[in-house]
Enzyme design. Structure first.
Site, PDB file in Angstrom:
ATOM      1  N   GLN A  57       1.086  -0.864   0.199  1.00 30.61           N
ATOM      2  CA  GLN A  57       0.146   0.305   0.132  1.00 30.61           C
ATOM      3  C   GLN A  57       0.945   1.548   0.140  1.00 30.61           C
ATOM      4  OE1 GLN A  57      -4.187   1.590   2.454  1.00 30.61           O
ATOM      5  NE2 GLN A  57      -2.898   0.577   3.274  1.00 30.61           N
ATOM      6  N   THR A 109      10.026   6.224   8.478  1.00 31.98           N
ATOM      7  CA  THR A 109       8.903   4.637   8.427  1.00 31.98           C
ATOM      8  C   THR A 109       8.810   4.091   7.037  1.00 31.98           C
ATOM      9  OG1 THR A 109       7.947   5.154  10.064  1.00 31.98           O
ATOM     10  CG2 THR A 109       7.131   3.280   8.511  1.00 31.98           C
ATOM     11  N   ASP A 150       9.509   3.159   0.895  1.00 30.57           N
ATOM     12  CA  ASP A 150       8.745   3.208  -0.370  1.00 30.57           C
ATOM     13  C   ASP A 150       8.119   4.157  -1.043  1.00 30.57           C
ATOM     14  OD1 ASP A 150       8.194   0.010   1.001  1.00 30.57           O
ATOM     15  OD2 ASP A 150       6.918   0.785   2.280  1.00 30.57           O
TER      16      ASP A 150
END
Length: 339
Positions: free
Chosen positions: A45, A285, A289
């Protein structure tokens, strides 16, 4: 008008349950923490969001780049988190019609404890529906349509994968992508050492950090005794992956930047990271990604012409720096809540 292009991300969807605490409690101890928040997560995601946000910045006059997410969640009846996951993707303009809703199981979750002073975290992941995305999913009509195309839909321009769904599914998806002529970007995280070598050879773009590189090459004696991220270590990493047959390799090095090479290059080169002052860092975090998402968009934008690998990595490094400051791929998603 030029035909639109589509990035398909096959991977995990999680809800992150984040507790910030002054310290980690001891066994049997209870005390008051500082804060609690929820937000969307899962590498699949996160990378889909990274792709979608980068795609909106494509130059005018270019064919649009669409993003589709394939994976699984629980159902509304059996899981209170699933609707929020689907709403998140819709808010980002991501096609979620290929996400299976599985009854009698929870959506994936990650319970994260963060120490306020050090930023160190401890994470408990429950795969939930992510663990049910087995290889048989690739035979379902909706999956075939999104990935391989049909009479109404062109095939995907790029398939993006990670390792938070079963390995057998990743291996089969890469094999089928090769047979359909679809390029593959693999971010093998969390890394495992038993990825078949023939699978890695079929990957067009492999993005790893130093830990993932070390694990994937754990059986290579050339790395024994070498300190990670040193010049000698990097030389052996690129040499080892070249022997396997990896085409385009990117090794991300955190605050040092990223090294890269390709099958047509000799050795490797470095793109330096953009320095972010410690006081401006919000959350690291989603940086990795975001890097993958922006890189994927640059790959698709270059299709039909030669990929400028350095430019793609520079763009990805810039976006990662912004994400660290803004927590852009996770915390700013609409449904996240703080308590």
């Amino acid at each position: 008008m030029a035909q639109s292009r589509r990035i398909v991300v096959l991977g995990s969807l999680n809800t992150d349950l984040v507790t910030v605490t002054s310290r980690i409690p001891l066994a049997g101890e209870t005390f008051t923490a500082i804060s609690f928040s929820t937000g969307p997560g899962g590498k699949g995601q996160n990378q889909a969001v990274g792709c979608a946000r980068a795609a909106t910045n494509a130059e005018s006059g270019e064919a649009p780049i669409q993003v589709a997410m394939l994976g699984a969640t629980g159902t509304s009846e059996h899981d209170q988190l699933s609707d929020a996951l689907h709403a998140t993707l819709k808010a980002e303009g991501i096609d979620a019609s290929g996400i299976e809703r599985i009854p009698h199981i929870s959506s994936g979750t990650a319970t994260i404890l963060v120490e306020e002073q050090t930023g160190q975290n401890r994470i408990l992941v429950v795969p939930g529906a992510n663990g049910k995305v087995n290889a048989s999913f690739l035979q379902k009509p909706i999956f075939k349509s999104k990935l391989w195309g049909d009479s109404k839909n062109p095939k995907a321009s790029l398939l993006v994968l990670q390792l938070e769904i079963p390995l057998e599914t990743v291996v089969e998806a890469i094999s089928q992508a090769k047979s359909h002529g679809i390029p593959v970007l693999l971010n093998p995280a969390p890394a495992i050492s038993n990825i078949p070598r023939e699978t890695l050879r079929d990957v067009d773009h492999l993005i790893v950090n130093e830990t993932e590189a070390q694990i994937l090459l754990s059986n290579h004696d050339e790395l024994v005794g070498l300190e990670t991220t040193t010049k000698d270590w990097l030389h052996q990493v690129f040499l080892s992956f070249a022997k396997i047959g990896v085409k385009n390799l990117v090794v991300t090095l955190g605050e040092k930047g990223a090294c890269y090479t390709s099958s047509s290059d000799q050795g490797y080169d470095l793109v330096s990271a953009i320095k972010v002052p410690a006081e401006d860092i919000v959350d690291t975090t989603a940086a990795g990604d975001t890097f993958v998402g922006v890189y994927a968009v640059e790959v698709v934008k270059s299709q039909g012409k030669e990929l400028n690998l350095r430019k793609a990595i520079e763009q990805a490094c810039k976006a990662s720096a912004l994400t660290v400051q803004k927590a852009g791929a996770i915390q700013s998603i609409p449904y996240g809540r703080d308590y």
